[in-house]
Design a protein around this motif. Structure first.
Motif, PDB file in Angstrom:
ATOM      1  N   ASP A 430       0.827  -1.211   0.000  1.00 32.48           N
ATOM      2  CA  ASP A 430       0.000   0.000   0.000  1.00 32.48           C
ATOM      3  C   ASP A 430       0.858   1.256   0.000  1.00 32.48           C
ATOM      4  O   ASP A 430       0.549   2.255  -0.659  1.00 32.48           O
ATOM      5  CB  ASP A 430      -0.989  -0.007   1.176  1.00 32.48           C
ATOM      6  CG  ASP A 430      -0.306  -0.157   2.527  1.00 32.48           C
ATOM      7  OD1 ASP A 430      -0.588   0.648   3.416  1.00 32.48           O
ATOM      8  OD2 ASP A 430       0.523  -1.077   2.682  1.00 32.48           O
ATOM      9  N   GLY A 431       1.989   1.216   0.707  1.00 37.53           N
ATOM     10  CA  GLY A 431       2.854   2.410   0.718  1.00 37.53           C
ATOM     11  C   GLY A 431       3.416   2.712  -0.655  1.00 37.53           C
ATOM     12  O   GLY A 431       3.399   3.857  -1.111  1.00 37.53           O
ATOM     13  N   PHE A 455      -0.848  -5.425  -1.472  1.00 33.00           N
ATOM     14  CA  PHE A 455      -0.723  -5.967  -0.112  1.00 33.00           C
ATOM     15  C   PHE A 455      -1.035  -4.814   0.843  1.00 33.00           C
ATOM     16  O   PHE A 455      -0.161  -4.025   1.179  1.00 33.00           O
ATOM     17  CB  PHE A 455       0.694  -6.463   0.131  1.00 33.00           C
ATOM     18  CG  PHE A 455       1.091  -7.703  -0.644  1.00 33.00           C
ATOM     19  CD1 PHE A 455       0.930  -7.787  -2.008  1.00 33.00           C
ATOM     20  CD2 PHE A 455       1.630  -8.800   0.016  1.00 33.00           C
ATOM     21  CE1 PHE A 455       1.309  -8.926  -2.716  1.00 33.00           C
ATOM     22  CE2 PHE A 455       2.007  -9.953  -0.674  1.00 33.00           C
ATOM     23  CZ  PHE A 455       1.843 -10.021  -2.038  1.00 33.00           C
ATOM     24  N   ASN A 457      -1.585  -3.604   4.217  1.00 33.31           N
ATOM     25  CA  ASN A 457      -1.498  -3.786   5.678  1.00 33.31           C
ATOM     26  C   ASN A 457      -1.573  -2.447   6.392  1.00 33.31           C
ATOM     27  O   ASN A 457      -1.237  -2.331   7.560  1.00 33.31           O
ATOM     28  CB  ASN A 457      -0.193  -4.515   6.045  1.00 33.31           C
ATOM     29  CG  ASN A 457       1.001  -3.898   5.337  1.00 33.31           C
ATOM     30  OD1 ASN A 457       0.967  -2.726   4.948  1.00 33.31           O
ATOM     31  ND2 ASN A 457       2.047  -4.691   5.117  1.00 33.31           N
ATOM     32  N   SER A 459       0.337  -0.111   6.418  1.00 35.37           N
ATOM     33  CA  SER A 459       1.616   0.083   7.139  1.00 35.37           C
ATOM     34  C   SER A 459       2.766   0.220   6.184  1.00 35.37           C
ATOM     35  O   SER A 459       2.721  -0.280   5.060  1.00 35.37           O
ATOM     36  CB  SER A 459       1.955  -1.170   7.973  1.00 35.37           C
ATOM     37  OG  SER A 459       0.987  -1.488   8.865  1.00 35.37           O
ATOM     38  N   TRP A 460       3.808   0.827   6.700  1.00 30.52           N
ATOM     39  CA  TRP A 460       5.142   0.634   6.143  1.00 30.52           C
ATOM     40  C   TRP A 460       5.716  -0.534   6.931  1.00 30.52           C
ATOM     41  O   TRP A 460       6.534  -0.382   7.827  1.00 30.52           O
ATOM     42  CB  TRP A 460       5.982   1.880   6.347  1.00 30.52           C
ATOM     43  CG  TRP A 460       5.660   3.005   5.419  1.00 30.52           C
ATOM     44  CD1 TRP A 460       5.178   2.925   4.144  1.00 30.52           C
ATOM     45  CD2 TRP A 460       5.821   4.398   5.698  1.00 30.52           C
ATOM     46  NE1 TRP A 460       5.024   4.168   3.599  1.00 30.52           N
ATOM     47  CE2 TRP A 460       5.425   5.099   4.548  1.00 30.52           C
ATOM     48  CE3 TRP A 460       6.268   5.114   6.798  1.00 30.52           C
ATOM     49  CZ2 TRP A 460       5.464   6.491   4.462  1.00 30.52           C
ATOM     50  CZ3 TRP A 460       6.312   6.497   6.722  1.00 30.52           C
ATOM     51  CH2 TRP A 460       5.903   7.175   5.568  1.00 30.52           C
ATOM     52  N   GLU A 461       5.247  -1.745   6.627  1.00 29.74           N
ATOM     53  CA  GLU A 461       5.547  -2.912   7.466  1.00 29.74           C
ATOM     54  C   GLU A 461       7.016  -3.260   7.455  1.00 29.74           C
ATOM     55  O   GLU A 461       7.576  -3.664   8.475  1.00 29.74           O
ATOM     56  CB  GLU A 461       4.714  -4.113   6.996  1.00 29.74           C
ATOM     57  CG  GLU A 461       4.607  -5.221   8.023  1.00 29.74           C
ATOM     58  CD  GLU A 461       4.021  -4.754   9.349  1.00 29.74           C
ATOM     59  OE1 GLU A 461       3.084  -3.921   9.326  1.00 29.74           O
ATOM     60  OE2 GLU A 461       4.539  -5.178  10.402  1.00 29.74           O
TER      61      GLU A 461
HETATM   62 MG   LIG Z   1       2.266  -1.762   3.603  1.00 23.28          MG
END
Ligand SMILES: [Mg+2]
Ligand SMILES: Cc1ncc(Cc2csc(CCOP(=O)(O)OP(=O)(O)O)c2C)c(N)n1
Length: 544
Positions: A430-431, A455, A457, A459-461
């Motif tokens: 997503d980022g 993907f 989430n 987040s910046w997972e």
């Molecule tokens: Mg992400």
């Protein structure tokens, strides 16, 4: 006689270009007019120059030839710098054609719009991220200059820079010649091949490791033939993932050091002869190695030189080396192939239930999908999507596995679709989608219909796994699926394994528009590969 614009376009085509990507501006408007009127190369305009660079890069990777990015002076050219830097790092021959002021403007004494520090700052910046440069300000030398830099792009598999002053476009010039490639010195080639064959003759457990240059110089099949003939297993680096997908009989997987399949790690780290073909010696490929190279029995062929043990053969193209090795082993009865360790199977057989999604479920669902419908060429952005790609059975892949710059995935997929006419599968977080995912809005006018898996989430997972205490890693939910129709595509949000499996089948059946599947992944849930990569990096740092 052709004009400089038509000679340049024909020269690009004669050197293997089959399209160009770009965004016009007043310093390249006259050139773009010729591009459109002559159609010597089909042109794909995108929305932001980073995407132009990524698309040209991916086209070059998938075709094992040159990609072309055409940008305006200053504002356009500086926008493409990061993509070209990534192409340089990952040895992708992108030809940057950048507009520039004409002679009269230069002499005007005025600061010009789009100019940075000086009129030549653009040239100075690109000199740092290209292997050769040409300024086409003299009709007598321009064709030779173009030929020189295009040969450099192909020989070094690195980006080059062509500066096109806007008052030169219609000037008559001679056609652009195609200069002969510079071959290896025959005796050096013979000596190098003999030394490597002798090394292999002394080895009981040799291994071939392949990376990007094996694709860039179109020698995947030749390397597979060599490996098959000599009974030597092949592994790819992280950066080389997706290579030799047509040679499953010799390919044993991807080497990820302590983060990878233990059998593959042992194969490489216990080898008594290591042939590194086209391998970039970088951290993402080798930071998790549990053993250092023993250069006494290691060969590294990259960037037109070959290191054997502790000495180097310069100006020795990798494609000539592999050819010489094949010639020297012609007719060799392949030794009895050693019993190789069992290879970790890729996850298959997704249980299509209502459990929430994890990245490895996406890999499993795609392996099942490829089994049913055949593999799709893939592009991936950086993020957990790329680590998940390591769990997807070997299919062609273009991804920034070394430079690791975000924003590559979607434009690269557009570049692959435009350059090859195939339907790519794009993996993106997503980022990264927030950066360049909106380029999907250009698919409609070119009739491109990639399948995109976001993907999400929120987040910046990948940053969170290294610094979990930071709140800035929490992103909001942008609901990309809801935005897809506005961009001319189809969007679907899925949160469970059965929803994902069904959405993938619908996407495969849907043609003519892009299909975006937004896979909702709980924050903190990562792929197995990323988890192993992170724990491997942390223990490597603890050991230091
Ligand atoms: Mg992400
Ligand atoms: C151009 C650029 N700017 C910042 C960064 C630094 C970074 C590396 S990974 C990452 C987070 C990616 O988030 P995404 O949602 O796409 O994927 P995931 O981690 O799986 O959640 C950042 C910000 C890089 N690599 N390139």
């Amino acid at each position: 006689m052709p004009t400089l614009a038509t000679a340049l376009l024909q020269g690009l085509k004669d050197h293997g270009a089959r399209e160009l990507f770009g965004i016009p501006g007043d310093f390249v408007l006259p050139f773009f007019k010729i591009v459109e009127e002559t159609a010597i190369l089909p042109a794909f305009t995108l929305s932001h120059e980073p995407a132009v660079g990524f698309a040209a890069d991916a086209a070059a990777r998938y075709r094992s030839g040159i990609g072309v990015a055409v940008v305006t002076y200053g504002a356009g050219a500086f926008n493409v710098v990061n993509a070209v830097a990534g192409a340089y790092a990952e040895r992708s021959p992108v030809v940057v054609v950048a507009g520039a002021p004409g002679a009269r403007e230069r002499a005007s004494g005025l600061l010009l719009h789009h100019q940075a520090r000086s009129v030549d700052t653009q040239f100075a910046v690109f000199r740092e991220i290209t292997c050769d440069q040409a300024v086409l300000d003299d009709p007598a030398t321009a064709p030779g200059e173009i030929a020189r830099v295009l040969r450099s792009a192909r020989e070094r598999s690195l980006p080059v820079y062509v500066e096109l002053p806007r008052d030169m476009v219609d000037v008559e010039v001679a056609p652009v010649p195609v200069l002969p490639p510079r071959a290896a010195e025959p005796d050096a080639l013979a000596e190098c091949a003999a030394e490597i064959v002798a090394l292999l003759g002394r080895a009981a457990s040799p291994v071939i490791v392949v990376d990007v240059e094996v694709r860039r110089y179109g020698i995947e099949a030749a390397v597979a033939t060599l490996a098959r003939r000599l009974g030597i297993p092949v592994v790819t680096t992280f950066m080389g993932r997706g290579l030799l997908q047509q040679a499953p009989d010799v390919l044993r997987g991807t080497y990820l050091g302590s983060a990878g399949d233990p059998a593959v790690t042992r194969l490489v780290e216990d080898a008594d002869a290591l042939l590194l073909f086209g391998v970039i010696l970088c951290d993402t490929n080798f930071a998790l190695s549990e053993k250092r190279f023993d250069w006494r029995h290691t060969v590294l062929a990259i960037d037109r030189s070959v290191r054997v043990g502790h000495h180097v053969y310069p100006e020795l193209p990798i494609e000539e080396l592999v050819g010489a090795l094949l010639a020297r082993t012609e007719g060799d009865a392949a030794p009895k192939p050693r019993s190789l360790p069992p290879f970790e199977a890729y996850p298959r057989g997704l249980v299509a239930d209502d459990r929430p999604l994890a990245p490895t479920d996406i890999a499993t669902a795609l392996n099942d999908l490829f089994d049913r419908h055949g593999p799709m060429p893939m592009t991936s952005d950086i993020g957990d999507c790329l680590f998940t790609a390591m769990e997807i059975d070997n299919t062609a892949l273009a991804a920034p596995g070394y430079y690791a710059g975000m924003g590559f995935g979607v434009p690269a997929g557009i570049g692959v679709a435009a350059a090859t006419g195939t339907r790519p599968l794009i993996l993106v977080g997503d980022g990264a989608f927030q950066m360049t995912g909106w380029e999907l809005g250009n698919c409609r006018r070119y009739g491109l219909d990639p399948i995109v898996i976001v993907f999400n989430n929120a987040s910046w997972e990948m940053l969170r796994v290294f610094q979990p205490e930071s709140k800035f890693n929490d992103l909001s939910d942008w609901n990309f699926a809801a935005a897809a129709p506005a961009l001319g595509g189809h969007g679907e949000r899925v949160s469970t394994r059965n929803e994902l499996a069904a959405a993938l089948e619908r996407a495969v059946a849907r043609r003519g528009v892009f299909s975006l599947i937004e896979a909702m992944i709980p924050r903190g849930v990562t792929s197995r590969t990323l988890a192993r990569f992170v724990s491997g990096l942390k223990s490597a740092r603890d050991r230091q």
